[in-house]
Design a protein around this motif. Structure first.
Motif, PDB file in Angstrom:
ATOM      1  N   VAL A  90      -3.303  -1.426  -3.341  1.00 67.86           N
ATOM      2  CA  VAL A  90      -4.214  -1.182  -2.221  1.00 67.86           C
ATOM      3  C   VAL A  90      -3.595  -1.711  -0.928  1.00 67.86           C
ATOM      4  O   VAL A  90      -3.593  -1.039   0.106  1.00 67.86           O
ATOM      5  CB  VAL A  90      -5.584  -1.852  -2.465  1.00 67.86           C
ATOM      6  N   ARG A  91      -3.052  -2.901  -1.006  1.00 67.23           N
ATOM      7  CA  ARG A  91      -2.457  -3.505   0.179  1.00 67.23           C
ATOM      8  C   ARG A  91      -1.349  -2.603   0.728  1.00 67.23           C
ATOM      9  O   ARG A  91      -1.235  -2.367   1.924  1.00 67.23           O
ATOM     10  CB  ARG A  91      -1.908  -4.888  -0.161  1.00 67.23           C
ATOM     11  N   GLN A  92      -0.552  -2.077  -0.192  1.00 64.53           N
ATOM     12  CA  GLN A  92       0.535  -1.204   0.240  1.00 64.53           C
ATOM     13  C   GLN A  92       0.027   0.091   0.844  1.00 64.53           C
ATOM     14  O   GLN A  92       0.599   0.595   1.801  1.00 64.53           O
ATOM     15  CB  GLN A  92       1.437  -0.887  -0.942  1.00 64.53           C
TER      16      GLN A  92
ATOM     17  N   ARG B  12      -5.349  -8.452   8.409  1.00 65.66           N
ATOM     18  CA  ARG B  12      -6.678  -7.865   8.219  1.00 65.66           C
ATOM     19  C   ARG B  12      -6.791  -7.371   6.778  1.00 65.66           C
ATOM     20  O   ARG B  12      -5.791  -7.124   6.119  1.00 65.66           O
ATOM     21  CB  ARG B  12      -6.885  -6.685   9.173  1.00 65.66           C
ATOM     22  N   HIS B  13      -8.034  -7.232   6.296  1.00 62.43           N
ATOM     23  CA  HIS B  13      -8.225  -6.817   4.909  1.00 62.43           C
ATOM     24  C   HIS B  13      -9.082  -5.568   4.837  1.00 62.43           C
ATOM     25  O   HIS B  13     -10.102  -5.487   5.508  1.00 62.43           O
ATOM     26  CB  HIS B  13      -8.903  -7.930   4.115  1.00 62.43           C
ATOM     27  N   PRO B  14      -8.693  -4.617   4.006  1.00 61.90           N
ATOM     28  CA  PRO B  14      -9.529  -3.432   3.866  1.00 61.90           C
ATOM     29  C   PRO B  14     -10.753  -3.750   3.016  1.00 61.90           C
ATOM     30  O   PRO B  14     -10.738  -4.687   2.216  1.00 61.90           O
ATOM     31  CB  PRO B  14      -8.628  -2.444   3.124  1.00 61.90           C
TER      32      PRO B  14
ATOM     33  N   ARG C 253      -0.762   6.087  -4.574  1.00 65.44           N
ATOM     34  CA  ARG C 253      -0.697   7.463  -4.087  1.00 65.44           C
ATOM     35  C   ARG C 253      -2.073   7.983  -3.687  1.00 65.44           C
ATOM     36  O   ARG C 253      -2.244   8.613  -2.645  1.00 65.44           O
ATOM     37  CB  ARG C 253      -0.083   8.389  -5.137  1.00 65.44           C
ATOM     38  N   SER C 254      -3.074   7.718  -4.518  1.00 69.60           N
ATOM     39  CA  SER C 254      -4.427   8.203  -4.216  1.00 69.60           C
ATOM     40  C   SER C 254      -4.913   7.681  -2.871  1.00 69.60           C
ATOM     41  O   SER C 254      -5.430   8.433  -2.048  1.00 69.60           O
ATOM     42  CB  SER C 254      -5.421   7.731  -5.285  1.00 69.60           C
ATOM     43  N   LEU C 255      -4.743   6.392  -2.659  1.00 70.55           N
ATOM     44  CA  LEU C 255      -5.276   5.798  -1.432  1.00 70.55           C
ATOM     45  C   LEU C 255      -4.422   6.160  -0.227  1.00 70.55           C
ATOM     46  O   LEU C 255      -4.931   6.416   0.866  1.00 70.55           O
ATOM     47  CB  LEU C 255      -5.378   4.277  -1.579  1.00 70.55           C
ATOM     48  N   HIS C 256      -3.119   6.198  -0.439  1.00 74.58           N
ATOM     49  CA  HIS C 256      -2.219   6.546   0.652  1.00 74.58           C
ATOM     50  C   HIS C 256      -2.563   7.946   1.175  1.00 74.58           C
ATOM     51  O   HIS C 256      -2.657   8.174   2.376  1.00 74.58           O
ATOM     52  CB  HIS C 256      -0.791   6.499   0.119  1.00 74.58           C
ATOM     53  N   GLU C 257      -2.777   8.868   0.241  1.00 67.35           N
ATOM     54  CA  GLU C 257      -3.122  10.232   0.647  1.00 67.35           C
ATOM     55  C   GLU C 257      -4.485  10.277   1.326  1.00 67.35           C
ATOM     56  O   GLU C 257      -4.659  10.977   2.318  1.00 67.35           O
ATOM     57  CB  GLU C 257      -3.144  11.161  -0.571  1.00 67.35           C
TER      58      GLU C 257
ATOM     59  N   ARG D 135       8.396  -0.942  -2.318  1.00 63.31           N
ATOM     60  CA  ARG D 135       8.325  -0.171  -1.083  1.00 63.31           C
ATOM     61  C   ARG D 135       8.780  -1.023   0.088  1.00 63.31           C
ATOM     62  O   ARG D 135       8.564  -0.712   1.239  1.00 63.31           O
ATOM     63  CB  ARG D 135       6.897   0.330  -0.860  1.00 63.31           C
ATOM     64  N   ARG D 136       9.426  -2.131  -0.247  1.00 64.84           N
ATOM     65  CA  ARG D 136       9.820  -3.065   0.817  1.00 64.84           C
ATOM     66  C   ARG D 136      10.775  -2.437   1.821  1.00 64.84           C
ATOM     67  O   ARG D 136      10.658  -2.661   3.015  1.00 64.84           O
ATOM     68  CB  ARG D 136      10.529  -4.268   0.226  1.00 64.84           C
ATOM     69  N   VAL D 137      11.745  -1.676   1.298  1.00 64.22           N
ATOM     70  CA  VAL D 137      12.719  -1.099   2.206  1.00 64.22           C
ATOM     71  C   VAL D 137      11.999  -0.133   3.143  1.00 64.22           C
ATOM     72  O   VAL D 137      12.190  -0.154   4.355  1.00 64.22           O
ATOM     73  CB  VAL D 137      13.842  -0.395   1.414  1.00 64.22           C
TER      74      VAL D 137
END
Ligand code: ADP
Ligand code: MG
Length: 615
Positions: free
Chosen positions: A270-272, A282-284, A322-326, A546-548
């Motif tokens: 989620v954080r990512q 900040r926090h979602p 992926r779900s949240l990113h989208e 996903r750090r890079v």
């Protein structure tokens, strides 16, 4: 001391140490039992924060008279019978230790009646010993009474806090359950006063109401509906808009098959997913339900069942990300706006319900992802959240600044009128004080922070351009030697492609030493050593990193910020319109790179209200 078998009462008191920490943990076990028994209504009554009395009454299936005593013995359960059952368990309980543990540290009474029984039966437990069962009065269902928690264990009792604090824990616990079991009615009474009532929710509107009852309008009016299914994983729920982030991680609810859990893998995912749209620190807020084949998750890893272990944590992590990113990518400015209804006090009310999307119980799965619908209420900085007087002042200022006649703007309006289609963000009318763009939309006006919007657009473009190029490697003239653990060095040696893919060139040069020979070219100048160590830790712990990309994004974000239009640069009307069209087409354009909103709106209805029209 010689070895001896401990007496039963002491065994139960020891076990209570794991399961019963405070009144809220008792309420958790008892309400979960009620839910497991199929109750449609559960009443929780407390006195003095639950320290003096906890009474949980349900209308579930009840317990047969001849099984009451058994229910109070350790490791007795009706929920599993074999290891196979355990592996596929869907009930909230299965360990068979809550009732005996609670009874061992309180004055305890259990009253229950099944549909077949002519009357109810009651068993009291005193000083850890069950008394003979007595006939009693009680409708079908069960009531458990727990008085004077820890009266017999003074050491535990000293750990209890003030009544108010214990009550707050129970309240939060019940909120957590209420968000998951929406079809059941839950009520909470404290010292004789009804304090919470979660009404049963059967449709999307009901669930939306329950969400608002549990978390308030502030969340329910500023969230996205999430629904995604893939590879046997089904995710539904609501996630807060980035612009409605919180200073605490206090509104984060995650459920696996209806059980509230805390999970490191999920928190990380989620954080990512929010990394790109949230300000640091900040926090979602979110309420997410993951449904998964119970055989793919182990729920028996924690006595109070606060944690689970996924058989394939990496898959769950990637799916969640992926779900949240989208879903968050859909936060385009102006995207499928359902107009927020505003009540008399000027507070926006989320009656806007996403068509089709929304929480669907497991089994009724529909893969409708992409329809992550988006509605926007008053974000913290938006005019909707401001007191009316301030809104009026703001808009009085706007009115004064608007040019009386602007040929280009009226042209735009004509185009719109004739083509019949006004784009979501409308047509620019003017630039305000060199900072904002005022635009007329089909049903009102919007104001855009031009720098914030431009910055996001530039950032998204840079990201797209970069990802097309692939990663170039910059070879270091002087390789850097880095001390690592033997485990990390083993990992580097065993997985060269994982690092090459990210743009790192590495070699193990000693049992606990690696040599860094190349880094991702774009990241020249960053602390490559620290980045590599973080990447290593991610790859070992999570299997992916996903750090890079995050580092790269941070850099691109800074570039975009520098390149974005600065305040006080005059924009022509066509330039402003171009920016508006870009916003409509750009993912995540509802907030700038730092998570602040890029635009806000004022509908005609809201304007009319400001001027007391139509009353
Ligand atoms: P578990 O929930 O792990 O089975 P508990 O000690 O909480 O263990 O409860 C023991 C058993 O008592 C349950 O398996 C269930 O059969 C019965 N039971 C407890 N509470 C209720 C209730 N409210 N309604 C019906 N049966 C209950
Ligand atoms: Mg139980």
């Amino acid at each position: 001391m010689p070895i001896r078998a401990l007496p039963e009462v002491l065994i139960n008191q020891i076990a209570a140490g794991e399961v019963v920490e405070r009144p809220a943990s008792v309420v958790k076990e008892l309400v979960e039992n009620a839910l497991d028994a199929g109750a449609m209504r559960v009443d929780v009554e407390l006195e003095e924060g639950g320290i003096r009395l906890i009474r949980v009454r349900d209308d579930g299936a009840g317990i047969q008279a001849d099984e009451l005593a058994l229910a109070l013995t350790r490791h007795a359960t009706s929920k599993i019978a074999s290891l196979d059952d355990l592996e596929g368990v869907l009930s909230l309980g299965f360990r068979g230790e809550a009732l005996p543990s609670i009874a061992a540290v309180s004055r305890f009474a259990l009253t229950s009646r099944t549909e077949q029984a002519e009357h109810a039966t009651r068993v009291l437990v005193e000083d850890g010993r069950a008394q003979p069962a007595q006939p009693a009065q009680h409708p079908v269902g069960t009531t458990v009474e727990v008085r004077d928690l820890f009266y017999s264990v003074p050491a535990r009792r000293r750990f209890l806090r003030a009544e108010r604090t214990e009550f707050a824990h129970v309240d939060e616990l019940l909120r957590t359950l209420a968000l998951a079991h929406m079809r059941r009615e839950l009520r909470l009474t404290h010292n004789g006063k009804a304090v919470r009532s979660y009404r049963a929710a059967v449709d999307m509107g009901g669930r939306q109401r329950r969400l608002a009852d549990a978390l308030g309008e502030a969340f329910s009016s500023q969230c996205l509906v999430v629904e995604h299914e893939s590879a046997g994983l089904h995710l539904t729920g609501w996630i807060g808009l980035p612009t409605a982030s919180r200073s605490q991680a206090d509104q984060q609810y995650f459920y696996v098959n209806g059980r509230a859990v805390r999970d490191r893998v999920v928190t990380h995912a989620v954080r990512q997913a929010y990394a790109d749209v949230l300000f640091h620190g900040r926090h979602p807020a979110f309420v997410l339900y993951l449904d998964i084949d119970p055989r793919r998750v182990d729920v028996n890893v924690h006595p109070a069942k606060h944690e689970v272990r996924f058989r394939d944590g990496r898959l769950v992590h990637d799916f969640m990300f992926r779900s949240l990113h989208e879903a968050l990518a859909q936060t385009r400015a102006g995207a499928s706006l359902a107009s927020p209804l505003v009540d008399a006090a000027g507070v926006s009310v989320a009656t806007a319900v996403a068509e089709g999307a929304g929480w669907v119980p497991a089994g009724a799965a529909q893969a409708t992802f992409g329809a992550a619908s988006y509605w926007r209420g008053g974000s913290p900085q938006s005019s909707l959240a401001l007191p009316v007087r301030e809104q009026m002042a703001t808009y009085a200022a706007l009115y004064g600044a608007a040019p009386a006649a602007n040929p280009e703007a009226s042209n735009a309006a004509v185009t719109a009128a004739t083509s019949g289609a006004v784009p979501p963000l409308g047509f620019a009318l003017a630039q305000l004080h060199g900072v904002y763009i005022l635009s007329e939309t089909a049903d009102g006006v919007i104001v855009v922070d031009m720098h914030a919007a431009h910055e996001r657009i530039g950032y998204e473009r840079l990201k797209t351009a970069q990802s097309g190029e692939g990663i170039r490697v910059l070879h270091l003239l002087v390789p850097e030697s880095i001390a690592v653990s033997a485990r990390e060095a083993d990992f580097v040696e065993a997985n060269p492609p994982a690092f090459a893919e990210l743009g790192f060139e590495l070699q193990r040069v000693a049992p606990t030493q690696i040599s860094l020979r190349g880094i991702p070219a774009l990241l020249e100048g960053v602390d490559a050593r620290q980045l590599l160590l973080d990447v290593l830790a991610d790859l070992i712990e999570l299997g992916s990193t996903r750090r890079v990309e995050e580092q790269r994004n941070e850099l691109l974000s800074t570039m975009a910020c520098h390149a974005a239009v600065r305040a006080n640069r005059r924009l022509s009307i066509p330039e402003m319109n171009a920016l508006l069209r870009d916003m409509e087409a750009t993912e995540r354009s509802g907030q700038c790179n730092h998570g602040r909103p890029t635009w806000t709106r004022l509908s005609m209805a809201e304007l009319d209200r400001l001027f007391l029209r139509g009353r």
